[in-house]
Design an enzyme around this catalytic site. Structure first.
Site, short mmCIF file in Angstrom:
data_model
loop_
_atom_site.label_atom_id
_atom_site.label_comp_id
_atom_site.label_asym_id
_atom_site.label_seq_id
_atom_site.Cartn_x
_atom_site.Cartn_y
_atom_site.Cartn_z
N LYS A 10 -10.52 -11.64 88.53
CA LYS A 10 -10.95 -9.98 89.19
C LYS A 10 -12.22 -10.09 87.53
CE LYS A 10 -9.03 -9.71 84.53
NZ LYS A 10 -10.19 -8.98 83.69
N ASP A 132 -2.90 -7.48 84.56
CA ASP A 132 -3.91 -7.49 85.84
C ASP A 132 -3.32 -8.09 87.12
OD1 ASP A 132 -5.84 -7.17 84.29
OD2 ASP A 132 -6.19 -9.25 83.58
#
Ligand SMILES: C[C@](O)(CO)[C@H](O)COP(=O)(O)OP(=O)(O)OC[C@H]1O[C@@H](n2ccc(N)nc2=O)[C@H](O)[C@@H]1O
Ligand SMILES: Nc1ncnc2c1ncn2[C@@H]1O[C@H](COP(=O)(O)OP(=O)(O)OP(=O)(O)O)[C@@H](O)[C@H]1O
Length: 286
Positions: A10, A132
């Site tokens: 990400k 995350d």
């Protein structure tokens, strides 16, 4: 049986950090964007009774317990009846780079377990492995994240682009970066205004229309620039190359460049690859 599971990464197209909460975490508002990782998990069932899982490490080294092992423990604690497994992952993405490389390895296992009906964990549960992981395990290409990153609002459609992830020779410890940001804010009286979803939507709409956004908003930029002047060189290079956007990966140390999908990335790749302070360059397309 053997399975191959791709790992996600990400970047944050926008990242605002709020106050430190009682649980030791800061509130964040962020626009997550999933990118393909060069890493894959190979998962193999061990067909022998009374054998423990085997998790292999190879490639780029990292410290601490393997996040894949922690993900296996988490899955079993939540009722997954898994056979003993042999799991391998050759590390390409440097740890401490801010793209959630390790979190993406754990997320790949969680996605595999969901797909094959072993367990379906909630974002609040996968968040135990790292802030995350909920986004990376979710599967949406884009999402607005709140809380610690577990409150997710998937956004669509995706953005078509290509670019580079650039990992410098130094790494950034996430906990230290949050601590430094608090200290910097206290010393300079910086504001803590959090971005809202509309700001994220504006960035997305510019990128979808292939308009130049420039340096993406991320509260950790001031921290990273205060430690390493090289980031200013990075932003200047991205601008010189005609990139659509560029920014810091999470809390650093990596940074990324977003290019028009039709752009020729060859010269930028060559220039970035020659920088003495760059340790690894990963090209992506998505
Ligand atoms: C910077 C981001 O990548 C943005 O997406 C994440 O917030 C960080 O996620 P991460 O690297 O998985 O970090 P975690 O393993 O969850 O947290 C490591 C440490 O960073 C600090 N931390 C992390 C996330 C958060 N919202 N506030 C924090 O203060 C805490 O001290 C925590 O103990
Ligand atoms: N499979 C793994 N790959 C990489 N790092 C791992 C792994 N397992 C555990 N770790 C540890 O977990 C930490 C967090 O890894 P992750 O890749 O998710 O986050 P990051 O955002 O890239 O880096 P960091 O949080 O360290 O700044 C790493 O710094 C490393 O010490």
């Amino acid at each position: 049986m053997e399975w191959i599971e791709p790992c996600p990464l990400k970047v944050n197209l926008c990242l605002g950090v709020g106050h430190l909460q009682a649980d030791g975490y800061h509130e964040v508002e962020t626009l997550f964007w999933r990118l393909p990782s060069p890493e894959i998990l190979t998962i193999r069932e061990i067909n022998v009774n009374n054998v423990r899982d085997r998790i292999f490490r190879s490639g780029d080294p990292f410290a601490g317990e393997h996040l894949v092992r922690r993900a296996l423990d988490l899955l079993r604690r939540h009722g997954a009846v898994l056979p003993p497994l042999e799991i391998g992952c050759s590390k390409v993405v440097p740890a401490g780079g801010g793209v959630g490389g390790g979190s993406g390895n754990a997320a790949a296992l969680i996605r595999w377990a969901r797909r094959y009906g072993f367990a379906s964990l909630l974002p609040e549960e996968t968040g135990e492995l790292g802030s995350d992981v909920p986004f990376l395990a979710d599967g949406a290409p884009l999402a607005w994240g709140g809380g610690r990153g577990e409150r997710l609002l998937p956004l669509s459609p995706g953005v078509q682009a290509k670019g580079f992830l650039v990992f410098p020779r130094w790494v950034s410890c996430t906990a230290e970066a949050y601590g430094r940001l608090d200290a910097l804010r206290e010393a300079c009286g910086l504001s803590q205004e959090l971005p809202d979803r509309e700001e994220g939507e504006r960035i997305l709409s510019d990128l979808r229309e292939r308009r130049v956004v420039g340096l993406l908003p991320n509260d950790f930029v001031s921290v990273s620039e205060s430690l390493h002047g090289e980031y200013r060189e990075a932003w200047a290079l991205a601008e010189w190359a005609g990139a659509l956007a560029w920014g810091l990966c999470g809390s650093g140390s990596g940074w990324f460049v977003v290019l028009d999908p039709r752009a020729d990335a060859t010269s930028l790749g060559q220039v970035l690859g020659r920088l003495s302070w760059v340790r690894r360059l990963v090209a992506w397309e998505g």
